[in-house]
Design an enzyme around this catalytic site. Structure first.
Site, mmCIF file in Angstrom:
data_model
loop_
_atom_site.group_PDB
_atom_site.id
_atom_site.type_symbol
_atom_site.label_atom_id
_atom_site.label_comp_id
_atom_site.label_asym_id
_atom_site.label_seq_id
_atom_site.Cartn_x
_atom_site.Cartn_y
_atom_site.Cartn_z
ATOM 1 N N LYS A 193 0.819 -1.220 0.000
ATOM 2 C CA LYS A 193 0.000 0.000 0.000
ATOM 3 C C LYS A 193 0.850 1.267 0.000
ATOM 4 C CE LYS A 193 -4.238 -1.801 2.070
ATOM 5 N NZ LYS A 193 -5.154 -1.761 3.241
ATOM 6 N N HIS A 218 -1.895 -3.723 -4.672
ATOM 7 C CA HIS A 218 -1.005 -3.644 -3.508
ATOM 8 C C HIS A 218 -0.424 -5.007 -3.127
ATOM 9 C CE1 HIS A 218 -4.481 -4.974 -1.032
ATOM 10 N NE2 HIS A 218 -3.565 -5.332 -0.148
ATOM 11 N N HIS A 242 -3.182 -13.049 -0.019
ATOM 12 C CA HIS A 242 -4.088 -12.985 1.133
ATOM 13 C C HIS A 242 -5.454 -12.398 0.789
ATOM 14 C CE1 HIS A 242 -2.434 -8.847 1.332
ATOM 15 N NE2 HIS A 242 -3.509 -8.532 2.046
ATOM 16 N N HIS A 243 -5.637 -11.908 -0.447
ATOM 17 C CA HIS A 243 -6.965 -11.458 -0.885
ATOM 18 C C HIS A 243 -7.598 -12.417 -1.894
ATOM 19 C CE1 HIS A 243 -7.576 -7.711 1.222
ATOM 20 N NE2 HIS A 243 -6.336 -7.315 0.925
ATOM 21 N N ASP A 271 -7.133 -11.010 8.882
ATOM 22 C CA ASP A 271 -7.186 -9.640 8.371
ATOM 23 C C ASP A 271 -8.627 -9.149 8.293
ATOM 24 O OD1 ASP A 271 -6.229 -7.254 7.188
ATOM 25 O OD2 ASP A 271 -6.510 -8.064 5.178
#
Length: 329
Positions: A193, A218, A242-243, A271
Site C-alpha cells: 500500500k 497492492h 491474502h486477498h 485480516d
C-alpha cells in the site's frame, strides 16, 4: 568456528603459549595477556568472541577482571570461562555466583576445553541471532504500522492480525517452522500500500473501477518489494495471495480452494476479522461476535472452511487476546 577471537589470560608463560598454539591449530585467532589489566588494555582495541581466563594472576586477578569486563555494555555478552587450578568448592561457587559461563579446573584435556569453547560460542551465536530476529521483526512492525497509520483508524492492525493468525495456526496444529513465515506475512501483508495513492486509501465512499484496480495491485507491489530479501521470501505467497477467495473470485491470481497458500488463507481470515472490528473511514466497527458471525457466513465462499472452523474453535483464546489488547491500548 574459524577466525573467531579468543582472549587467553594466563600468567604461566608455558601454559599461555600452549593454549594459543592449540586454539590457532583449531582455526581460532588467539590473543593473550599475562593478567587482567593487560587484557583490558587489549580489549580496548580488539573485542574478543570469548575469554578464557585464569583466576590467580598478578596485577589483577580473574575475579576482578571479570567484574571489569561486565561493567562495559559492549562486553556484557562475551562468554567468559575460568580455567584455573583453584578447584575448591568455594572458588567454583564464587565464579558461578559472578555469572561466569563455565569453570574448568586444570588439568583439562584438549577435547573438554574445545568442546566447552565451541558450545559457548554456539550458544552466544544463537542468542545474538534471536536478538537480531526480534529487532528485525520490531523494525518491520514499525515500518508496516507507519504505512497503516496514514489512516489513524488502523493503529495496531498488523500486530493484531499477526497474533490472531498465530492463534489460528496453533489451533490447526501447524509446526513451529511454519510460524516465522506466517509472522512476517502478517506484518507485511499490506506493505504494498506504500505505492497506493493517499486519495484512494483514505476515500470515504466506494472506490470507482480505476481506483479499485489500483488498490488490488497492492498485493503484487508488496510481494515484489521483498522478493530479493532472502530472509523474507517465505512470506511472499502470503503477501501476494491474502486477498484470494476460496471460491476463486479473489485477486490477484484468481486462485481457488487449496490452490491458495495455507498462510494466505489464514491471514485472509485474521485480516478480515480485524478490519471488521476496527473503525475505518469507510465503515463502522462491529463487535467481535458480529465479525465472527460474518466470517462464518462466508465460510466456503470467501474463506477456507477449515480456517473458519479453527477460528471458532480458538474463540476463547481470541477473546482473551482481545481483552488483553483492550487493557493495554
Amino acid at each position: 568456528m574459524p577466525n573467531e577471537v579468543i582472549l587467553v589470560v594466563e600468567d604461566n608463560d608455558l601454559l599461555r603459549e600452549g593454549l594459543k598454539i592449540l586454539l590457532e591449530t583449531e582455526g581460532f585467532r588467539a590473543l593473550s595477556a599475562v593478567h587482567g589489566r593487560e587484557a583490558l588494555s587489549k580489549m580496548d582495541s580488539i573485542c574478543p568472541d570469548l575469554i578464557l581466563s585464569d583466576i590467580s594472576m598478578p596485577e589483577m586477578d580473574g575475579f576482578e577482571f571479570y567484574r571489569h569486563v561486565r561493567t562495559r555494555p559492549e562486553w556484557v555478552t562475551i562468554p567468559f570461562i575460568f580455567l584455573t587450578a583453584r578447584g575448591e568448592r568455594d572458588d567454583v561457587f564464587a565464579g558461578k555466583k559472578l555469572g561466569v559461563e563455565d569453570y574448568l579446573v586444570k588439568p583439562v584435556d584438549r577435547q573438554e576445553l574445545l568442546t566447552t569453547i565451541r558450545s559457548r560460542l554456539e550458544r552466544t551465536h544463537q542468542l545474538l541471532l534471536a536478538q537480531l530476529e526480534q529487532a528485525y521483526e520490531t523494525s518491520l512492525i514499525m515500518l508496516a504500522n507507519a504505512i497503516e497509520l496514514r489512516d489513524r483508524y488502523t493503529r495496531g492492525h498488523v500486530e493484531r492480525v499477526m497474533n490472531i493468525a498465530l492463534i489460528i495456526a496453533r489451533r490447526l496444529g501447524l509446526p513451529e517452522s511454519s510460524m516465522k513465515p506466517l509472522r512476517f506475512g502478517a506484518i507485511l501483508h499490506d506493505i504494498g500500500k506504500i505505492y497506493i495513492r493517499e486519495t484512494v486509501l483514505s476515500k470515504t465512499g466506494p472506490l470507482n473501477a480505476e481506483e479499485w484496480t489500483e488498490m488490488k495491485k497492492h498485493t503484487i507491489y508488496g510481494s515484489q518489494l521483498i522478493e530479493h530479501i532472502s530472509y523474507l521470501t517465505p512470506a511472499i505467497p502470503i503477501i501476494r495471495n491474502h486477498h484470494e477467495r476460496w471460491d476463486g473470485r479473489g485477486y490477484p491470481d484468481g486462485l481457488k480452494g487449496e490452490e491458495i497458500p495455507l498462510g494466505a488463507r489464514i491471514i485472509a481470515v485474521a485480516d478480515s476479522f480485524d478490519a471488521m472490528t476496527a473503525e475505518r473511514v469507510y465503515q463502522k466497527a462491529v463487535s467481535p461476535q458480529q465479525a465472527l458471525k460474518e466470517i462464518e457466513a462466508c465460510s466456503g465462499t470467501k474463506y477456507d472452511p477449515a480456517i473458519v472452523a479453527a477460528l471458532c474453535a480458538a474463540w476463547g483464546d481470541i477473546e482473551d487476546f482481545l481483552s488483553n489488547e483492550n487493557k493495554t491500548s
